[in-house]
Each structure stands twice: as structure tokens, then as C-alpha cells.
Motif scaffolding. Structure first.
Motif, PDB file in Angstrom:
ATOM      1  N   SER A  33      52.836  31.781 161.071  1.00 14.43           N
ATOM      2  CA  SER A  33      52.603  31.187 162.394  1.00 14.43           C
ATOM      3  C   SER A  33      53.183  32.068 163.498  1.00 14.43           C
ATOM      4  CB  SER A  33      53.227  29.795 162.469  1.00 14.43           C
ATOM      5  OG  SER A  33      52.574  28.939 161.576  1.00 14.43           O
ATOM      6  N   GLU A  34      54.307  32.693 163.230  1.00  7.80           N
ATOM      7  CA  GLU A  34      54.898  33.594 164.222  1.00  7.80           C
ATOM      8  C   GLU A  34      53.999  34.803 164.467  1.00  7.80           C
ATOM      9  OE1 GLU A  34      58.941  34.618 163.254  1.00  7.80           O
ATOM     10  OE2 GLU A  34      59.468  32.517 162.946  1.00  7.80           O
ATOM     11  N   ILE A  35      53.298  35.250 163.439  1.00  5.58           N
ATOM     12  CA  ILE A  35      52.430  36.428 163.559  1.00  5.58           C
ATOM     13  C   ILE A  35      51.169  36.102 164.352  1.00  5.58           C
ATOM     14  CG2 ILE A  35      50.954  38.016 162.243  1.00  5.58           C
ATOM     15  CD1 ILE A  35      53.074  37.880 160.015  1.00  5.58           C
ATOM     16  N   LEU A 143      39.230  36.144 153.419  1.00  5.13           N
ATOM     17  CA  LEU A 143      39.538  35.591 154.734  1.00  5.13           C
ATOM     18  C   LEU A 143      38.212  35.512 155.483  1.00  5.13           C
ATOM     19  CD1 LEU A 143      42.671  37.748 155.600  1.00  5.13           C
ATOM     20  CD2 LEU A 143      42.661  35.340 154.914  1.00  5.13           C
ATOM     21  N   ILE A 144      37.828  34.312 155.871  1.00  8.38           N
ATOM     22  CA  ILE A 144      36.579  34.095 156.599  1.00  8.38           C
ATOM     23  C   ILE A 144      36.953  33.752 158.030  1.00  8.38           C
ATOM     24  CG2 ILE A 144      34.514  32.666 156.796  1.00  8.38           C
ATOM     25  CD1 ILE A 144      34.753  32.168 153.750  1.00  8.38           C
ATOM     26  N   ALA A 145      36.406  34.523 158.973  1.00 11.48           N
ATOM     27  CA  ALA A 145      36.778  34.318 160.378  1.00 11.48           C
ATOM     28  C   ALA A 145      35.656  34.778 161.292  1.00 11.48           C
ATOM     29  CB  ALA A 145      38.056  35.093 160.692  1.00 11.48           C
ATOM     30  N   ARG A 146      35.809  34.456 162.526  1.00 15.81           N
ATOM     31  CA  ARG A 146      34.908  34.968 163.558  1.00 15.81           C
ATOM     32  C   ARG A 146      35.357  36.378 163.944  1.00 15.81           C
ATOM     33  NH1 ARG A 146      35.331  29.756 163.792  1.00 15.81           N
ATOM     34  NH2 ARG A 146      33.490  28.504 164.256  1.00 15.81           N
ATOM     35  N   TYR A 152      43.672  39.092 164.156  1.00 16.72           N
ATOM     36  CA  TYR A 152      44.540  38.183 163.405  1.00 16.72           C
ATOM     37  C   TYR A 152      44.289  38.294 161.903  1.00 16.72           C
ATOM     38  CZ  TYR A 152      45.141  36.387 168.074  1.00 16.72           C
ATOM     39  OH  TYR A 152      45.399  36.287 169.408  1.00 16.72           O
ATOM     40  N   VAL A 153      43.039  38.508 161.542  1.00 15.27           N
ATOM     41  CA  VAL A 153      42.692  38.686 160.133  1.00 15.27           C
ATOM     42  C   VAL A 153      43.400  39.919 159.573  1.00 15.27           C
ATOM     43  CG1 VAL A 153      40.799  39.259 158.549  1.00 15.27           C
ATOM     44  CG2 VAL A 153      40.519  37.430 160.235  1.00 15.27           C
ATOM     45  N   GLU A 154      43.393  41.012 160.318  1.00 16.83           N
ATOM     46  CA  GLU A 154      44.067  42.232 159.858  1.00 16.83           C
ATOM     47  C   GLU A 154      45.576  42.031 159.743  1.00 16.83           C
ATOM     48  OE1 GLU A 154      42.770  44.953 158.473  1.00 16.83           O
ATOM     49  OE2 GLU A 154      40.899  43.830 158.674  1.00 16.83           O
ATOM     50  N   LEU A 155      46.172  41.316 160.689  1.00 19.37           N
ATOM     51  CA  LEU A 155      47.607  41.012 160.617  1.00 19.37           C
ATOM     52  C   LEU A 155      47.920  40.142 159.398  1.00 19.37           C
ATOM     53  CD1 LEU A 155      48.330  40.216 164.382  1.00 19.37           C
ATOM     54  CD2 LEU A 155      49.181  42.192 163.088  1.00 19.37           C
ATOM     55  N   LEU A 156      47.097  39.149 159.157  1.00 22.40           N
ATOM     56  CA  LEU A 156      47.284  38.253 158.025  1.00 22.40           C
ATOM     57  C   LEU A 156      47.102  38.995 156.705  1.00 22.40           C
ATOM     58  CD1 LEU A 156      47.808  35.369 157.107  1.00 22.40           C
ATOM     59  CD2 LEU A 156      45.373  34.891 157.419  1.00 22.40           C
ATOM     60  N   ILE A 161      49.336  41.235 151.657  1.00 19.12           N
ATOM     61  CA  ILE A 161      49.480  42.369 150.733  1.00 19.12           C
ATOM     62  C   ILE A 161      50.938  42.782 150.616  1.00 19.12           C
ATOM     63  CG2 ILE A 161      48.927  44.805 150.398  1.00 19.12           C
ATOM     64  CD1 ILE A 161      46.117  44.139 151.558  1.00 19.12           C
ATOM     65  N   GLU A 162      51.630  42.837 151.743  1.00 20.28           N
ATOM     66  CA  GLU A 162      53.033  43.256 151.718  1.00 20.28           C
ATOM     67  C   GLU A 162      53.931  42.257 150.994  1.00 20.28           C
ATOM     68  OE1 GLU A 162      56.743  43.848 154.810  1.00 20.28           O
ATOM     69  OE2 GLU A 162      54.700  44.190 155.561  1.00 20.28           O
ATOM     70  N   HIS A 163      53.713  40.978 151.194  1.00 23.90           N
ATOM     71  CA  HIS A 163      54.626  39.973 150.652  1.00 23.90           C
ATOM     72  C   HIS A 163      54.214  39.395 149.297  1.00 23.90           C
ATOM     73  CE1 HIS A 163      55.935  40.122 154.832  1.00 23.90           C
ATOM     74  NE2 HIS A 163      57.098  39.727 154.351  1.00 23.90           N
ATOM     75  N   TYR A 164      52.934  39.539 148.917  1.00 18.38           N
ATOM     76  CA  TYR A 164      52.486  38.929 147.665  1.00 18.38           C
ATOM     77  C   TYR A 164      51.977  39.935 146.640  1.00 18.38           C
ATOM     78  CZ  TYR A 164      53.148  34.587 150.098  1.00 18.38           C
ATOM     79  OH  TYR A 164      53.715  33.552 150.782  1.00 18.38           O
TER      80      TYR A 164
END
Length: 166
Positions: A33-35, A143-146, A152-156, A161-164
């Protein structure tokens, strides 16, 4: 937020699709949420067979994709995510023998969802697929998005990838 709908087959199988966000979602955490802030709503897609053991045919997959697409169209802030079951085998064929069961399901559902999007002329939608390396198997996430939420998709994606990933 949690929304669900059922899809019934002619053979009596019942599939439940649950769309969850906020504290109802498995994946969404405070740091996510912060991201992304309040600019998007990250929504988990969960598909569960609640009755039956029949083969899941393309008609059922199309109905599932249609229900998810209707939700996506109604929520302008939605960024949907899912990954497919990797515990159950898939029926064998020549085309699938070099694929993980989850990879096969990931490709199949992506084709069905994109077919629905194209058939219904839904514009401005992206389905970003990426692999997360787990201990002994890969995990294919979507990730499905507009398009307006691509940043935001790239940040997510980078965060996941980094955390999981291992």
C-alpha cells in the motif's frame, strides 16, 4: 472488500471465484500500500472448485473469465492478480509434457481471458505475466491492469520478485 460468484457446469460442477482486496486479500500488505498508495486497488482472484470432479471445459473457463472481466470493468482502480494451482496434475498430452501444471493453467487462462477481452473489444487492458522462482518449482503470476496503471504494475512486479523469489 470481498466479492464472489459461482459458475455451474451442466455436469453439476460448481466453481467459486472470489475477488478480495485490502485486509481480505492474502497478498496485500502494508508495504504494498505504501508503494502504490490509493491510486490502485490490488485485488486477488481466487478460483475454487466447490463441487464436482469433472473436466473444466472451455465453456466454464469462458464464464469465469467473463465474470472477472465484468468486475474489472466496474472497478476503474483495480489491478487484479492471480496465480494458478500447482498441486493438481493436468491431463497429459504431447503439448503439455514439458510444462509445469501451473504454467499450463497460467497459459490456458490467459488465452481464455484475452479472448474474452478481444471478443468484447475491451481496450486499455494489460496482462503482465512473470515467473517467480520458488524452492523447487516456478510460480507464474499474472497482473491484470489498465494501461494507465502500468507504472504501478511495474512497481508491484518488482516488489513481488524481490520479496517472494528465491
Amino acid at each position: 472488500m470481498k466479492v464472489s460468484f459461482d459458475v455451474d457446469s451442466k455436469q453439476g460442477d460448481v466453481y467459486r471465484v472470489t475477488l478480495s482486496s485490502g485486509c481480505d486479500a492474502f497478498f496485500v500488505q502494508e508495504d504494498i500500500s505504501e508503494i502504490v498508495g490509493n491510486n490502485v486497488e490490488i485485488v486477488e482472484i481466487d478460483l475454487e472448485r466447490v463441487n464436482g470432479k469433472g473436466i473444466t471445459n472451455t465453456n466454464i473457463l469462458s464464464k469465469i473469465a467473463e465474470g472477472i472481466a465484468r468486475y474489472f470493468e466496474s472497478n476503474k482502480k483495480a489491478v487484479l492478480y492471480y496465480y494458478c494451482d500447482d498441486l493438481n496434475d493436468v491431463p497429459m498430452s504431447q503439448r503439455k509434457e514439458d510444462m509445469w501444471p501451473q504454467e499450463y493453467r497460467s497459459r490456458l487462462f490467459s488465452v481464455m481471458y484475452n479472448r474474452y477481452i478481444a471478443t468484447n473489444n475491451i481496450q486499455d487492458m494489460m496482462d503482465v505475466i512473470f515467473k517467480i522462482d520458488q524452492d523447487d518449482r516456478p510460480l507464474f503470476m499474472h497482473l491484470i491492469a489498465r494501461q494507465c496503471h502500468a507504472r504501478y504494475v511495474e512497481l508491484l512486479k518488482a516488489y513481488i520478485i524481490e520479496h517472494y523469489g528465491k
